[in-house]
Design a protein around this motif. Structure first.
Motif, short mmCIF file in Angstrom:
data_model
loop_
_atom_site.label_atom_id
_atom_site.label_comp_id
_atom_site.label_asym_id
_atom_site.label_seq_id
_atom_site.Cartn_x
_atom_site.Cartn_y
_atom_site.Cartn_z
N VAL A 64 0.87 -1.17 0.00
CA VAL A 64 0.00 0.00 0.00
C VAL A 64 0.91 1.22 0.00
N TYR A 65 0.71 2.11 -0.98
CA TYR A 65 1.62 3.24 -1.13
C TYR A 65 0.96 4.35 -1.97
N PRO A 66 1.41 5.61 -1.80
CA PRO A 66 0.89 6.66 -2.65
C PRO A 66 1.66 6.68 -3.98
N TRP A 67 0.93 6.86 -5.08
CA TRP A 67 1.58 6.96 -6.38
C TRP A 67 0.72 7.83 -7.29
N GLN A 68 1.31 8.88 -7.81
CA GLN A 68 0.65 9.81 -8.72
C GLN A 68 -0.67 10.32 -8.15
N GLY A 69 -0.62 10.72 -6.88
CA GLY A 69 -1.77 11.36 -6.24
C GLY A 69 -2.84 10.43 -5.70
N LYS A 70 -2.64 9.11 -5.80
CA LYS A 70 -3.64 8.17 -5.33
C LYS A 70 -2.98 7.12 -4.44
N ILE A 71 -3.77 6.56 -3.54
CA ILE A 71 -3.29 5.44 -2.73
C ILE A 71 -3.47 4.16 -3.56
N GLN A 72 -2.38 3.46 -3.77
CA GLN A 72 -2.38 2.22 -4.55
C GLN A 72 -2.30 1.02 -3.62
N GLN A 73 -2.89 -0.07 -4.04
CA GLN A 73 -2.76 -1.36 -3.34
C GLN A 73 -2.49 -2.41 -4.40
N ASP A 74 -1.35 -3.07 -4.27
CA ASP A 74 -0.96 -4.06 -5.27
C ASP A 74 -0.44 -5.32 -4.62
N ASN A 75 -0.70 -6.44 -5.27
CA ASN A 75 -0.05 -7.69 -4.88
C ASN A 75 1.33 -7.69 -5.52
N GLU A 76 2.33 -8.04 -4.74
CA GLU A 76 3.70 -8.06 -5.24
C GLU A 76 4.42 -9.29 -4.70
N VAL A 77 5.60 -9.52 -5.19
CA VAL A 77 6.48 -10.59 -4.74
C VAL A 77 7.75 -9.93 -4.25
N LEU A 78 8.27 -10.40 -3.10
CA LEU A 78 9.44 -9.78 -2.49
C LEU A 78 10.70 -10.60 -2.76
N LEU A 79 11.75 -9.93 -3.21
CA LEU A 79 13.06 -10.55 -3.35
C LEU A 79 13.91 -10.19 -2.14
N LEU A 80 14.61 -11.19 -1.59
CA LEU A 80 15.58 -11.01 -0.52
C LEU A 80 16.94 -11.36 -1.14
#
Length: 116
Positions: free
Chosen positions: A51-67
């Motif tokens: 969950v993060y702000p991007w281009q003036g809107k709050i976005q919610q995305d499914n992502e995959v994390l690399l370690l």
């Protein structure tokens, strides 16, 4: 009995976090980083929700994390590769020093990252 595998301090090694839009991108980046010897090991974690702000809107995305495990000396080349290969305009690339770890493992990381 003395523990012969006690953690050792290491400012020479880094754990890098990088989020990806999906598993295919994550696998591509992980394989490329290891093949190029920019990382000794890359773990691909399961799905996360960002969950993060991007281009003036709050976005919610499914992502995959690399370690990503690399060395401090290899950081610049790793970051450059991620910036070139990653599909995001502004990819999350965060490096944290590994303050302690298994001596054998940290040595192995150093042996498997090349600095050109």
């Amino acid at each position: 009995m003395k523990n012969t595998h006690s953690p050792v301090s290491s400012s020479d090694n880094l754990l890098v976090l990088c989020t990806c839009p999906d598993g295919n991108v994550a696998e591509y980046l992980a394989n490329t980083l290891v093949e190029r010897k920019l990382a000794a090991c890359v773990n691909i974690a399961g799905a996360i929700r960002s969950v993060y702000p991007w281009q003036g809107k709050i976005q919610q995305d499914n992502e995959v994390l690399l370690l990503i495990k690399t060395t401090a000396a290899g950081w610049a080349n790793l970051e450059q590769a991620l910036l070139e290969l990653h599909p995001y305009d502004v990819p999350e690339i965060i490096a944290m020093p590994i303050v302690a770890g298994s001596k054998d493992y940290l040595n192995w990381v150093g042996e498997n990252v090349c600095i050109d």
